[in-house]
Design an enzyme around this catalytic site. Sequence first.
Site, PDB file in Angstrom:
ATOM      1  N   HIS A 218       0.901  -1.090   0.058  1.00 19.94           N
ATOM      2  CA  HIS A 218       0.104   0.355   0.004  1.00 19.94           C
ATOM      3  C   HIS A 218       0.702   1.158  -0.186  1.00 19.94           C
ATOM      4  CE1 HIS A 218       1.264  -0.478   4.249  1.00 19.94           C
ATOM      5  NE2 HIS A 218       0.987   1.041   4.300  1.00 19.94           N
TER       6      HIS A 218
ATOM      7  N   ASP B 111       1.014   5.288   1.383  1.00 24.33           N
ATOM      8  CA  ASP B 111       0.521   5.391   3.231  1.00 24.33           C
ATOM      9  C   ASP B 111      -0.861   7.290   2.770  1.00 24.33           C
ATOM     10  OD1 ASP B 111       0.843   4.328   4.768  1.00 24.33           O
ATOM     11  OD2 ASP B 111       3.071   5.281   5.975  1.00 24.33           O
TER      12      ASP B 111
ATOM     13  N   HIS C 135       4.649  -0.301  -0.463  1.00 22.20           N
ATOM     14  CA  HIS C 135       5.365  -0.898   1.364  1.00 22.20           C
ATOM     15  C   HIS C 135       4.567  -1.666   1.687  1.00 22.20           C
ATOM     16  CE1 HIS C 135       4.082   2.307   3.209  1.00 22.20           C
ATOM     17  NE2 HIS C 135       3.518   2.287   4.383  1.00 22.20           N
TER      18      HIS C 135
ATOM     19  N   ARG D 183       5.674  -9.236  15.771  1.00 17.17           N
ATOM     20  CA  ARG D 183       6.448  -7.628  15.101  1.00 17.17           C
ATOM     21  C   ARG D 183       5.900  -7.010  15.880  1.00 17.17           C
ATOM     22  NH1 ARG D 183       5.665  -4.509  11.071  1.00 17.17           N
ATOM     23  NH2 ARG D 183       8.369  -2.965  10.669  1.00 17.17           N
TER      24      ARG D 183
HETATM   25  O1  LIG Z   1       4.376  -1.742  10.440  1.00 13.95           O
HETATM   26  C1  LIG Z   1       4.968  -1.427   9.815  1.00 13.95           C
HETATM   27  O2  LIG Z   1       6.363  -1.325   9.862  1.00 13.95           O
HETATM   28  C2  LIG Z   1       4.184  -0.878   8.792  1.00 13.95           C
HETATM   29  C3  LIG Z   1       3.193  -0.179   9.183  1.00 13.95           C
HETATM   30  C4  LIG Z   1       2.806   0.593   7.217  1.00 13.95           C
HETATM   31  O3  LIG Z   1       3.152   0.939   6.736  1.00 13.95           O
HETATM   32  C5  LIG Z   1       1.498   1.262   8.159  1.00 13.95           C
HETATM   33  O4  LIG Z   1       0.396   1.282   9.021  1.00 13.95           O
HETATM   34  O5  LIG Z   1       0.705   2.374   6.745  1.00 13.95           O
HETATM   35 FE   LIG Z   2       1.866   2.010   4.978  1.00 16.02          FE
END
Ligand SMILES: O=C(O)CCC(=O)C(=O)O
Ligand SMILES: [Fe+2]
Length: 281
Positions: A160, A162, A216, A226
């Site tokens: 996605h 952001d 990403h 994690r």
């Molecule tokens: O948890 C992560 O490393 C990425 C989180 C992420 O990309 C998001 O919440 O938009």
């Molecule tokens: Fe993100």
Amino acid sequence: MDHEPPFQETYENLLHLPYDHEPKDENVFMVEECDLPMIDLSRLDLERGKCIKEIARAAREWGFFQVVNHGVSQEVLSSLKYEQTKVFRLPFKKKMEDDFLNLSAKSYRWGNSKATSLKQVPWSEAFHFSISDISRMNGYKSLRYPPCPFTPEVFGLVPHTDSSFLTILYQDQVGGLQFMKDGKWFRVKPNPEALIVNIGDLFQALSNDVFKSIKHKVVSTRDVERFSVAYFYCPFAEAVIQSCTKPALYKQFSFGEYQQQTQKDVQDTGCKVGLSRFLLL
Ligand SMILES: O=C(O)CCC(=O)C(=O)O
Ligand SMILES: [Fe+2]
């Protein structure tokens, strides 16, 4: 394990369908690791101009960079991790309650109830908070990625971009964040001292594509959970986003409209379409 969301039971049907996104023979664990550009923010005091130029360059060429000496102490970051772990360890049923910790309804989310295929299912749970003040609608998200027996075919977080203006992320040492550069996925090497900054869709539209909101995703591991926290720097819903140079690539839109469109696309199709909805041509 009563804290785990019921991923396997819920997505039982989808787990039986053939995967339709990553070719099985591609070794997705061989994705290269990469050190993101590192910006030492303490240099903003003595070498401000130079440091700003470095930030602009990293933002333009990578869309993703890390910052150290950012002013958030290790103590604060450790207690953040401690507190989020404690909350995620509470029973799933409790986390699902509407008034859990006095949060607004639907603050707690997991998986994707609209998913029609496994590639749309994020194997993760998150608390979403909106921190509205008089000028912005910032968002904050606390995330947990349980060990996932179906990785890498099933994502921890699906690819996605952001919707924010800018995102600031703190991840633990497990790793799993990947971003796309020149058509290839790269793994971000965790750094306990660094915060990760990435350009969001609004910044891309405003800068007329000079700065890119990079795709990403998170690839979970089979045996280790994690945690991460993300802060989404956003404007007020009425704020109008307009490309700052001509010819403009995007129609003018408000942040509220952008969010509505994004939510509608997720409702209708299971995934976000994003900025391409607002392209002029
Ligand atoms: O948890 C992560 O490393 C990425 C989180 C992420 O990309 C998001 O919440 O938009
Ligand atoms: Fe993100």
